[in-house]
Design a protein around this motif. Structure first.
Motif, mmCIF file in Angstrom:
data_model
loop_
_atom_site.group_PDB
_atom_site.id
_atom_site.type_symbol
_atom_site.label_atom_id
_atom_site.label_comp_id
_atom_site.label_asym_id
_atom_site.label_seq_id
_atom_site.Cartn_x
_atom_site.Cartn_y
_atom_site.Cartn_z
ATOM 1 N N PRO A 192 0.440 -1.141 0.130
ATOM 2 C CA PRO A 192 0.191 0.466 0.191
ATOM 3 C C PRO A 192 0.844 1.136 0.129
ATOM 4 C CG PRO A 192 -1.082 -1.284 1.694
ATOM 5 C CD PRO A 192 -0.073 -1.919 1.343
ATOM 6 N N PHE A 193 1.806 1.042 1.193
ATOM 7 C CA PHE A 193 2.481 2.799 1.285
ATOM 8 C C PHE A 193 3.793 2.998 -0.842
ATOM 9 C CE2 PHE A 193 1.619 1.393 4.933
ATOM 10 C CZ PHE A 193 1.036 2.400 5.515
ATOM 11 N N TRP A 194 3.577 1.282 -0.861
ATOM 12 C CA TRP A 194 4.651 1.688 -2.065
ATOM 13 C C TRP A 194 3.877 2.138 -3.706
ATOM 14 C CZ3 TRP A 194 4.203 -0.527 -7.229
ATOM 15 C CH2 TRP A 194 5.007 -0.590 -8.119
ATOM 16 N N ILE A 195 2.644 1.489 -3.102
ATOM 17 C CA ILE A 195 1.209 2.680 -4.244
ATOM 18 C C ILE A 195 1.474 3.907 -3.872
ATOM 19 C CG2 ILE A 195 -0.684 2.674 -4.852
ATOM 20 C CD1 ILE A 195 -0.822 -0.612 -4.477
ATOM 21 N N ILE A 196 1.558 4.105 -2.519
ATOM 22 C CA ILE A 196 0.729 5.430 -2.432
ATOM 23 C C ILE A 196 2.564 6.488 -2.226
ATOM 24 C CG2 ILE A 196 0.874 6.768 0.182
ATOM 25 C CD1 ILE A 196 -1.311 4.953 0.836
ATOM 26 N N GLY A 197 3.227 6.435 -2.813
ATOM 27 C CA GLY A 197 4.540 6.734 -2.830
ATOM 28 C C GLY A 197 4.308 6.711 -4.147
ATOM 29 N N ILE A 198 4.270 5.982 -5.284
ATOM 30 C CA ILE A 198 3.429 6.271 -6.875
ATOM 31 C C ILE A 198 3.291 7.299 -7.113
ATOM 32 C CG2 ILE A 198 3.603 4.993 -8.755
ATOM 33 C CD1 ILE A 198 5.111 3.134 -8.224
ATOM 34 N N ILE A 199 1.792 7.929 -5.772
ATOM 35 C CA ILE A 199 0.759 8.375 -5.884
ATOM 36 C C ILE A 199 1.470 9.573 -5.940
ATOM 37 C CG2 ILE A 199 -1.260 9.648 -5.278
ATOM 38 C CD1 ILE A 199 -2.369 6.572 -5.287
ATOM 39 N N VAL A 200 2.217 10.190 -4.877
ATOM 40 C CA VAL A 200 2.672 11.044 -4.173
ATOM 41 C C VAL A 200 3.571 11.467 -5.540
ATOM 42 C CG1 VAL A 200 4.789 11.938 -2.483
ATOM 43 C CG2 VAL A 200 2.321 11.234 -2.520
#
Lengths: 372, 303
Positions: free
Chosen positions: A230-238
């Motif tokens: 999940p935080f990998w995905i959030i990192g990419i979104i950011v």
């Protein structure tokens, strides 16, 4: 795989339910990217200058008008004595004093030269250093023009001299935004993904839910993957939001391949998340992990070459920066976005960051297995 | 079936002995109670049984499976409810239940029968976040989550601590129904009155087992006659009795003092009553008292 999907769904349910975290993920990069590059501007302007012109001759007035028109200085005040001008520096009203001696014009005419005094307030070292050197450059330029003009007045050929014209590659206008925005983007992605993953895992420890997970037949690597993805995905979104702002607000478009940038990002995030995971295995509550993560991320960012150039650090500090994952991404993002570097150019960086990812995650998983 | 042989566990490099040589056996379909004060080692024992922690020495078998080797198999057969509410407070009742069901590779629908009786009471709040439930409802949800994968063995660590009297009563009724379904239940509690609701109890203190038996046998084995004393000033009564040379034990128990004598032949209730009257006590009531678990516990502690 099915287990992972269950864990991810639960994780996203929690993230989307948290009323503060989601806006934070979106708003934080926007605000940071709007404020930071403007503030972290090394281009020093508006240096206030105190002038003591003992001469008051046409030539000294000419010098002052050249300085005033350079755009870097504001001639704030004219004084009659050095003491008076120094008082202004003590009051923090003036940054630099320029004192022109009484015999300035006469000495230039008769002796072919004279000296002026530049005193800078070194409380703000950058402003003093850069301001004083700007001022010297302007005076030197003025100097040579006088020579040329005077020689011409006597009907002589000018002395040959070397003119220096510099051109800034990859950032022709020396726009600091070009330099800072990509770096700050790296900082944001590091902070958001690194901290969030750490805190999230430690929170499960704190409220005891990790115990419920541990007594279930779920495997440890599944649990960890459920936390990292999940935080990998959030990192990419950011990062994507940040890239959008860089383009919309600062007009910065990557010269190199966006795909390459994302490839590096993807691996970089695994490394940073691994670091977060490692912190979470060594800490028991959110306070501890916050401080530990803050300590390291602070060092990582300050020593990454984002704000100060790695090349101008002392050798021991340069040595440390090589063990800092942030350094590599800051370099890569600048290379790819400004210079248009390709895969071959960043291959070494990519390999290093893969090493970091394996190191951090491997260590974290090893500790995690041992403790529970 | 749960069987423990000589389980020991120390913390802080041996400085703190949490469990010393615990051996016990809980038969299949039995409601087994671990009774002991805070710090007796109950939670440590549960952590070992749930494979969250390894013992320093000793063996433990759960349905014949070794807790050191068959970790994964054991975990799928166990239902564990920790002492502290540890479900996801920001997820709803339904989401928690679904999550734990899928975690164990099953669905709520498949095992609904197992939890129906309990879940019916939770149903009106199914879309409420777990963190916003009342204490009793939280316990019910935690029990549902521990049962959703149809475990053979249910381990409950102080499930009724901090729960109101009515919810406690309801909770024990639920346990009785689960036992009727054939689930082996091991439950710990610091409340002695709950001991009578178990089939077998182990009295534990400071990591040692004081006694294991049925509650009835433990009470029957109380070694001497017990009396209940009462007077207007209960505190002064206790002070005076403790000075009497023939008093073996004297503890406050509600509005009465539970009293036993060293030498039964040297004393009788009328003699005691007279002695107390002489000492200025009023409204004296002396009577025979059937021992309860707590009396047995206190008595065992003295040895």
């Amino acid at each position: 795989m099915r287990m992972l999907i269950i864990l991810l769904r639960k994780e996203f349910q929690q993230i989307f339910r948290d009323k503060s975290i989601l806006p934070l993920i979106i708003v934080l990069p926007i605000v940071q990217l709007l404020i930071m590059p403007l503030a972290a501007d090394y281009d020093i302007r508006n240096i206030s200058l105190g002038v003591i012109d003992h001469d008051r001759s046409p030539i000294s007035q000419e010098l002052l008008s050249v300085i005033g028109s350079s755009g870097y200085f504001i001639i704030r005040s004219e004084h009659t004595s050095y003491q008076e001008a120094l008082g202004e520096i003590e009051n923090e009203k003036t940054d630099i004093i320029l004192e022109i001696p009484a015999s300035f014009e006469r000495n230039i005419a008769r002796l072919g030269g004279d000296e002026v005094l530049i005193s800078a307030n070194a409380i703000n070292a950058a402003k003093a250093g850069i301001g004083a050197s700007y001022l010297s450059t302007i005076i030197t330029g003025f100097n040579s023009n006088i020579k040329v003009n005077r020689l011409r007045a006597y009907g002589l050929e000018p002395v040959p001299r070397i003119d220096i014209t510099s051109s800034s590659w990859f950032n022709p206008y020396m726009n600091y935004h070009y330099y800072m925005v990509p770096g700050i983007l790296v900082m944001l992605v590091t902070i958001v993904s690194g901290f969030m993953a750490t805190l999230n895992i430690v929170r499960e420890k704190e409220i005891g839910t990790i115990e419920q997970i541990n007594v279930s037949p779920i495997r440890k690597h599944q649990f960890l993957m459920g936390k990292l993805v999940p935080f990998w995905i959030i990192g990419i979104i950011v990062f994507t939001i940040g890239l959008g702002i860089a383009w919309l607000v600062y007009g910065i478009v990557p010269k190199g391949s966006i795909g390459l940038l994302y490839l590096f990002l993807a691996i970089y995030l695994v490394a940073v998340l691994g670091f977060g995971l490692l912190v979470s295995t060594f800490t028991e509550n959110q306070q501890q992990s916050m401080f530990v993560a803050f300590f390291f991320i602070m060092i990582f960012i300050l020593m990454s070459g984002l704000f100060t150039s790695v090349d101008s650090m002392p050798p021991w500090a340069q040595w440390i920066t090589r063990f800092n994952p942030v350094t590599y991404f800051v370099e890569v993002i600048r290379m790819v976005m400004l210079k248009g570097s390709g895969f071959a150019d960043i291959r070494q960086h990519l390999l290093t960051i893969i090493g970091f990812a394996i190191f951090f995650n491997g260590w974290a998983v090893w500790v995690y297995r041992k403790t529970s | 079936m749960i069987s423990l042989v000589n389980i020991s566990k120390t913390f802080n490099r041996g400085a703190l002995k949490a469990l010393s040589g615990i051996s016990l056996e809980a038969k299949s379909g039995e409601l087994f109670g671990l009774i002991g004060p805070d710090g007796a080692g109950k939670t440590t024992l549960f952590r070992i049984l749930t494979t969250l922690m390894l013992p320093d020495s000793g063996d433990a078998l759960i349905n014949g499976l070794d807790i050191k080797k068959d970790v994964t198999t054991i975990r799928s057969k166990l239902g564990y409810m920790p002492g502290r509410f540890s479900l996801y407070q920001d997820l709803t009742v339904d989401e928690n239940l679904k999550f734990f069901a899928t975690l164990f590779g099953t669905t709520v629908r498949e095992n609904y029968a197992q939890i129906r009786d309990i879940y019916i009471q939770l149903e009106p709040f199914k879309n409420r976040r777990a963190g916003k439930l009342s204490g009793g409802m939280k316990q019910k949800l935690a029990l549902c989550c521990a049962l959703i994968h149809r475990p053979d063995i249910l381990l409950l660590d102080e499930p009724t601590t901090g729960v109101d009297a009515i919810s406690r009563k309801e909770f024990w009724e639920m346990l009785a129904r689960l036992k009727a379904d054939g689930i082996t239940i091991m439950v710990s509690t610091p409340y002695m009155d709950e001991a009578n609701l178990c089939d077998t109890i182990a009295l534990i203190d400071q990591g040692r087992i004081l006694s294991i038996d049925t509650p009835g046998n433990i009470v029957r084995n109380y070694p001497r006659p017990l009396y209940a004393f009462k007077a207007k000033n209960l505190y002064r009564l206790q002070q005076d009795l403790r000075l009497h040379e023939n008093i073996h034990s004297c503890f406050a128990f509600g509005e009465y003092l539970h009293v036993s004598f060293r030498d039964e032949s040297a004393v009788s209730l009328p003699v005691m009553a007279k002695w107390l009257e002489e000492n200025g006590h009023q409204e004296i009531i002396l009577k025979n008292q059937t021992p309860v678990i707590e009396d047995c516990f206190i008595d065992l502690l003295k040895h």
